[in-house]
Design an enzyme around this catalytic site. Sequence first.
Site, PDB file in Angstrom:
ATOM      1  N   VAL A 195       0.828  -1.208   0.000  1.00  0.00           N
ATOM      2  CA  VAL A 195       0.000   0.000   0.000  1.00  0.00           C
ATOM      3  C   VAL A 195       0.866   1.263   0.000  1.00  0.00           C
ATOM      4  CG1 VAL A 195      -2.088   0.937   1.009  1.00  0.00           C
ATOM      5  CG2 VAL A 195      -1.455  -1.389   1.508  1.00  0.00           C
ATOM      6  N   ILE A 196       1.889   1.299   0.874  1.00  0.00           N
ATOM      7  CA  ILE A 196       2.716   2.509   0.962  1.00  0.00           C
ATOM      8  C   ILE A 196       3.522   2.691  -0.320  1.00  0.00           C
ATOM      9  CG2 ILE A 196       4.659   3.605   2.191  1.00  0.00           C
ATOM     10  CD1 ILE A 196       3.619   2.399   4.755  1.00  0.00           C
ATOM     11  N   GLU A 215       9.246  -5.918  -5.980  1.00  0.00           N
ATOM     12  CA  GLU A 215       8.381  -6.687  -5.071  1.00  0.00           C
ATOM     13  C   GLU A 215       8.865  -8.136  -4.994  1.00  0.00           C
ATOM     14  OE1 GLU A 215       5.655  -6.372  -2.967  1.00  0.00           O
ATOM     15  OE2 GLU A 215       5.779  -8.548  -2.800  1.00  0.00           O
ATOM     16  N   SER A 281       9.379  -0.004   1.866  1.00  0.00           N
ATOM     17  CA  SER A 281       8.003  -0.131   2.420  1.00  0.00           C
ATOM     18  C   SER A 281       7.623  -1.594   2.378  1.00  0.00           C
ATOM     19  CB  SER A 281       7.035   0.728   1.609  1.00  0.00           C
ATOM     20  OG  SER A 281       7.239   0.518   0.217  1.00  0.00           O
ATOM     21  N   ARG A 284       4.885  -3.282   8.462  1.00  0.00           N
ATOM     22  CA  ARG A 284       5.094  -2.587   9.733  1.00  0.00           C
ATOM     23  C   ARG A 284       5.120  -3.589  10.881  1.00  0.00           C
ATOM     24  NH1 ARG A 284       4.803   2.782   9.438  1.00  0.00           N
ATOM     25  NH2 ARG A 284       3.924   3.159  11.494  1.00  0.00           N
ATOM     26  N   HIS A 457     -28.882   9.486 -10.503  1.00  0.00           N
ATOM     27  CA  HIS A 457     -28.354   9.490 -11.875  1.00  0.00           C
ATOM     28  C   HIS A 457     -28.047  10.918 -12.308  1.00  0.00           C
ATOM     29  CE1 HIS A 457     -27.825   8.510 -16.097  1.00  0.00           C
ATOM     30  NE2 HIS A 457     -28.600   9.552 -16.384  1.00  0.00           N
TER      31      HIS A 457
END
Length: 478
Positions: A195-196, A215, A281, A284, A457
Site C-alpha cells: 500500500v505505501i 516486489e 516499504s 510494519r 443518476h
Amino acid sequence: MSQTFDVLVIGGGPGGYIAAIRAAQLGFKVACAESNSYDDPKGDPRLGGACLNVGCIPSKALLASSEEFEKISHQASEHGIKVGAVSIDSKKMIARKDEIVTKMTSGIQFLFRKNKVTFLKGHATFSGKSSEGYQVNIDGKDAGVVSAKNVIIATGSKARHLPGISVDNVLICDNEGALKFDSIPKKLGVIGAGVIGLELGSVWRRVGSQVTVLEALPEFLGACDQGVAKEARKIFIKQGLTINTGIKIIDVKHDKKGVVVNYADNDGKPQKLECDRLIVSVGRVPNTEKLGLEAIGVNVDARGFIQIDDHTCETSASGIYAIGDVVRGPMLAHKAEDEGVLVAEILAGQKPHIDYNCIPWVIYTDPEIAWVGKTEQQLKERGIAYKSGQFPFAANGRALGMGRADGFVKVLADATTDEILGVHMIGPNASDLIAEAAVAMEFKASAEDIARICHPHPSLAEVVREAALAVDQRALNM
Ligand code: FAD
Ligand code: NAI
C-alpha cells in the site's frame, strides 16, 4: 506527580485518542499518554499517531497535490482547457501537507480539552499493580507515576526495516522520510509493492520521478481480488510505473550521489537499480518495546503482537486491553478507531461488536482500489459457491463526463442465498463508493437488495448497482 484515573490510554494515535474520547463521553476519568513529537518544532509530543503525523493524512495530502498537478498537466487539454507551462514547487507541496497535519493534530488537543481527557506528554512503562490499579511510569514532560484500574494499550506500529539496509530517512527512507523529500528525485526506487509503495510511488511519479518498484512476491497485490490486481497493474504500468515482481534483494549500497540496489530478478538473473532515493516499504511491526509488559503479565505472540481476546480486546492481564496496529488484524486507522470505541463501551458495561469481515480497505492510487469482504480467490479456497457480477466505469455517463472511465466494480454473492460476500472495485472515488458496500454487508444485504435500491443518476454509484444487477446477468446499461 501521582495521579489516579479510571482509564489510562497509552498511545495517542487513532486507536488511542478515539478510545480516550469515547471513554470520557461515557463518564470515565481518562488520561492518554503519548511520547512521540514527530516533527513538532518545539519537540512536544503530538497526538494523532502514525496516521495523522506520518501516515494516512500527510500521504493523502501529497496524493491530492500530485493528482491536481497531473490533472492540470495532462488532462486539462481533454476538456478543451489550455494551460501554459505547468510546474510544481515541491517545497510548497510539502509545506501544505505539514500545515494540514498541524491543524489535525492540534484539533485532537482541542477535543481532549472539550472531553476533559488529560494529555500526558511522555513515554509510558508499566511498573506493577497496587490496590489503586496498574502503576505506569511516565517519563518526559509529564514525568511521574499514574495509577489506573483499566489500561488500553494503543501503541501502534513502526516501519519494518530490512537487515543490511540502513534507513537514514534522507536517501533511504521509510514512510517518514518519503513524506518529506526536499526535492523531486529524478529516479526513485521502491522496495515493496504494497500500500505505501504504491501510494507514495504514485505521488512522486506524478510530479516527475521515474519510479521502479521491486516486489518479492511473484504476484502483484496479493491481498486484493486478483481481477482488480491485474487491472491495477495494467493501469499503473501505462501510467509509467515500472513494477518488477518475484525479485530478491541482494544488497543496497549508497553514497552521497545516490543508491544502488542489487537484486535477482524473477528468473534469478542479477540486476542493478540505480536511483537518487529509495523507499523501503515492506510492512510494519508492532510497538511493544520498553512498555514493561512483563511486569504485569501481558503476553505477546512470536511476531511481537499483543495477544488479546478476539471479541473484547482484553489481554492476558485482567483490565488491560490492546487495540489497533499493536494487535492482530488489518493495520488500518478505522479498524483501530472501532476497537477503541469497542473497549470503552465494554468498560461501560455495553455489548459492542465488530464484524472484521466488513472492514473496508482502500488503496489511494489513481484509480483508487477498494474492497470489503472476501475475494474470489478466498471463496474458491473455502469452497464457497458464488455468483459474480461486474460492471465497467467506461459504461457510466458520470465517469465518462469526469474523464475517469478506467476500472470496474465487482460484486460477489452467495450462489444460493444471494447474500453479498465481497465487493471489489478499481475506479474513481472507490474510497467513497465502498462505504455503500460495507453498509450493505453489515446489514447482510443480498445483491438484489442493492439492485433494487434507487441510485442517483448520473452518479458513479450507479456502477455499484449495475454490478449488483450483473450478478444475475441483468445489468441494464451493458
Ligand atoms: P499509531 O497511529 O501508530 O499510534 C500509536 C502511538 O502510540 C504513536 O504515536 C506512538 O508514538 C505512541 N506510543 C507508542 N509507545 C508508547 C509509549 N510507551 N508511551 C507513550 N506513547 C507511545 N490507514 C488507513 O486506514 N488509511 C490510510 O489511508 C492509511 N495510510 C497510511 C499511510 C502511511 C504512510 C502509513 C505508515 C500508515 C497508513 N495507515 C492508513 C495505517 C494507519 O496509520 C495505522 O493503521 C494507524 O495509525 C494505527 O493506529 P494506532 O492508534 O493503532 O497506532
Ligand atoms: P504492505 O504489507 O502493504 O506491503 C509490503 C510489501 O512489501 C508486500 O507486497 C511484501 O510482499 C513486500 N516485501 C516484503 N519484504 C520484501 C523484500 N525483502 N523485498 C521486496 N518486497 C518485499 O506494507 P506497507 O506498504 O509497508 O504498509 C504497511 C501497512 O500500513 C499496510 O499493510 C497497511 O495496513 C497500512 N497502510 C494503509 C494504507 C491505506 O489504508 N490506504 C496506506 C498505507 C499504509
